[in-house]
Design a protein around this motif. Structure first.
Motif, PDB file in Angstrom:
ATOM      1  N   TRP A   1       6.173   6.935  -0.144  1.00  0.00           N
ATOM      2  CA  TRP A   1       5.394   7.052   1.084  1.00  0.00           C
ATOM      3  C   TRP A   1       4.447   5.870   1.193  1.00  0.00           C
ATOM      4  O   TRP A   1       3.541   5.715   0.379  1.00  0.00           O
ATOM      5  CB  TRP A   1       4.593   8.353   1.095  1.00  0.00           C
TER       6      TRP A   1
ATOM      7  N   ASP B   1      -5.336   1.603   3.235  1.00  0.00           N
ATOM      8  CA  ASP B   1      -6.254   1.908   2.146  1.00  0.00           C
ATOM      9  C   ASP B   1      -6.037   0.908   1.015  1.00  0.00           C
ATOM     10  O   ASP B   1      -5.094   1.014   0.237  1.00  0.00           O
ATOM     11  CB  ASP B   1      -5.990   3.343   1.657  1.00  0.00           C
TER      12      ASP B   1
ATOM     13  N   ASP C   1       1.167   5.425  -1.100  1.00  0.00           N
ATOM     14  CA  ASP C   1       0.414   6.624  -1.460  1.00  0.00           C
ATOM     15  C   ASP C   1       1.047   7.341  -2.647  1.00  0.00           C
ATOM     16  O   ASP C   1       0.370   7.743  -3.568  1.00  0.00           O
ATOM     17  CB  ASP C   1       0.345   7.595  -0.280  1.00  0.00           C
TER      18      ASP C   1
ATOM     19  N   GLU D   1      -2.814  11.827   7.001  1.00  0.00           N
ATOM     20  CA  GLU D   1      -3.662  11.205   5.968  1.00  0.00           C
ATOM     21  C   GLU D   1      -3.147   9.825   5.563  1.00  0.00           C
ATOM     22  O   GLU D   1      -3.855   9.070   4.896  1.00  0.00           O
ATOM     23  CB  GLU D   1      -3.777  12.126   4.738  1.00  0.00           C
ATOM     24  N   LEU D   2      -1.927   9.475   5.978  1.00  0.00           N
ATOM     25  CA  LEU D   2      -1.359   8.171   5.622  1.00  0.00           C
ATOM     26  C   LEU D   2      -1.443   7.166   6.767  1.00  0.00           C
ATOM     27  O   LEU D   2      -0.885   6.076   6.684  1.00  0.00           O
ATOM     28  CB  LEU D   2       0.111   8.332   5.182  1.00  0.00           C
ATOM     29  N   GLN D   3      -2.150   7.506   7.848  1.00  0.00           N
ATOM     30  CA  GLN D   3      -2.205   6.606   9.001  1.00  0.00           C
ATOM     31  C   GLN D   3      -3.107   5.396   8.778  1.00  0.00           C
ATOM     32  O   GLN D   3      -2.836   4.319   9.287  1.00  0.00           O
ATOM     33  CB  GLN D   3      -2.674   7.376  10.245  1.00  0.00           C
TER      34      GLN D   3
ATOM     35  N   LYS E   1      -5.143   1.546  -2.692  1.00  0.00           N
ATOM     36  CA  LYS E   1      -3.824   1.991  -3.139  1.00  0.00           C
ATOM     37  C   LYS E   1      -2.808   0.849  -3.167  1.00  0.00           C
ATOM     38  O   LYS E   1      -1.608   1.068  -3.128  1.00  0.00           O
ATOM     39  CB  LYS E   1      -3.347   3.158  -2.274  1.00  0.00           C
TER      40      LYS E   1
ATOM     41  N   GLY F   1       6.322   7.260   5.421  1.00  0.00           N
ATOM     42  CA  GLY F   1       4.929   6.835   5.502  1.00  0.00           C
ATOM     43  C   GLY F   1       4.079   7.877   6.180  1.00  0.00           C
ATOM     44  O   GLY F   1       4.413   9.048   6.179  1.00  0.00           O
ATOM     45  N   GLY F   2       3.035   7.349   6.844  1.00  0.00           N
ATOM     46  CA  GLY F   2       2.827   6.002   7.293  1.00  0.00           C
ATOM     47  C   GLY F   2       4.013   5.405   8.046  1.00  0.00           C
ATOM     48  O   GLY F   2       4.949   6.067   8.416  1.00  0.00           O
TER      49      GLY F   2
ATOM     50  N   GLN G   1       0.856  -1.188   0.000  1.00  0.00           N
ATOM     51  CA  GLN G   1       0.000   0.000   0.000  1.00  0.00           C
ATOM     52  C   GLN G   1       0.892   1.238   0.000  1.00  0.00           C
ATOM     53  O   GLN G   1       1.603   1.515   0.969  1.00  0.00           O
ATOM     54  CB  GLN G   1      -0.935  -0.009   1.211  1.00  0.00           C
TER      55      GLN G   1
ATOM     56  N   ASN H   1       2.155  13.397   8.381  1.00  0.00           N
ATOM     57  CA  ASN H   1       1.322  12.819   7.313  1.00  0.00           C
ATOM     58  C   ASN H   1       0.116  12.065   7.893  1.00  0.00           C
ATOM     59  O   ASN H   1      -0.013  10.858   7.687  1.00  0.00           O
ATOM     60  CB  ASN H   1       2.153  11.853   6.449  1.00  0.00           C
TER      61      ASN H   1
ATOM     62  N   ILE I   1       1.561   3.454   3.281  1.00  0.00           N
ATOM     63  CA  ILE I   1       0.322   3.780   3.984  1.00  0.00           C
ATOM     64  C   ILE I   1       0.136   2.868   5.192  1.00  0.00           C
ATOM     65  O   ILE I   1       0.469   1.693   5.140  1.00  0.00           O
ATOM     66  CB  ILE I   1      -0.883   3.619   3.026  1.00  0.00           C
TER      67      ILE I   1
END
Length: 205
Positions: A36, A56, A18, A51-53, A59, A85-86, A16, A49, A38
């Protein structure tokens, strides 16, 4: 430059990811390929970041597809790879497969982790342990906003540590870090992305 931004058509594969960007100069010496990943269980306050925790599945991308993308760039032009990352070690099997592939072509591989080196070494997952044979430099430890001194290059908060798993990379990194923090702004899908180790928002005297 080269850019990949995770897209749903890679559903159901391995890693995964991003985004992949090249060239990145603010996350290690030279023109680097930055990736990066995820997913992260750490949830550090003021994470760079957030939004990458969350993982998903839309992706997902296979290691083979990633490798093919990287081969589209002349590997002679890639001075190193930075994996962020993440949390890269949240996907240890996939990370190992990726590092196995790219380390034969690129020696300088830098990995950022929210775990301390000691925590990583204590993990019983053999995939985590196998990753270390491919990593050149590890920067590890949780991000602690109160310990962000707005100075240290590559290290976001002073509790974090840098480990040279390949000693021959030390000099190259020391020269780079002596220059202080660097920020690189990139437009990605009409969005301005600021790459690098950022200062915290508190005023530091």
């Amino acid at each position: 430059g080269y850019c990949y931004h995770g897209r749903p058509e890679f559903r159901g594969e391995d890693l995964q990811v991003d985004r992949l960007l090249f060239p990145v100069t603010a996350l290690g010496p030279g023109n680097r390929l930055a990736m990066w990943m995820i997913g992260c269980h750490k949830r550090c306050k003021k994470c760079a970041n957030p939004e990458l925790q969350n993982f998903d599945k839309t992706k997902d991308i296979s290691v083979e597809q990633l490798e093919n993308m990287i081969l589209k760039i002349d590997t002679e032009q890639i001075d190193g790879i930075t994996v962020s990352g993440g949390e890269p070690f949240a996907q240890p099997f996939e990370l190992k497969k990726f590092l196995q592939k790219v380390s034969s072509k690129i020696e300088d591989i830098l990995v950022f982790s929210g775990y301390t080196y000691e925590e990583l070494l204590e993990m019983t997952d053999s995939d985590v342990q196998e990753c270390f044979q491919y990593i050149g430099v590890l920067i590890s430890g949780e991000y602690i906003d109160e310990k962000n001194d707005n100075k240290t290059a590559l290290i976001a908060s002073t509790n974090q540590k840098i480990y040279f798993l390949k000693e021959n990379l030390k000099e190259k990194y020391k020269k780079y870090m002596d220059k202080g923090r660097q920020i690189q702004n990139v437009f990605l899908k009409d969005e301005l992305m600021s790459i690098g180790i950022h200062n915290n928002e508190r005023s530091v005297k």
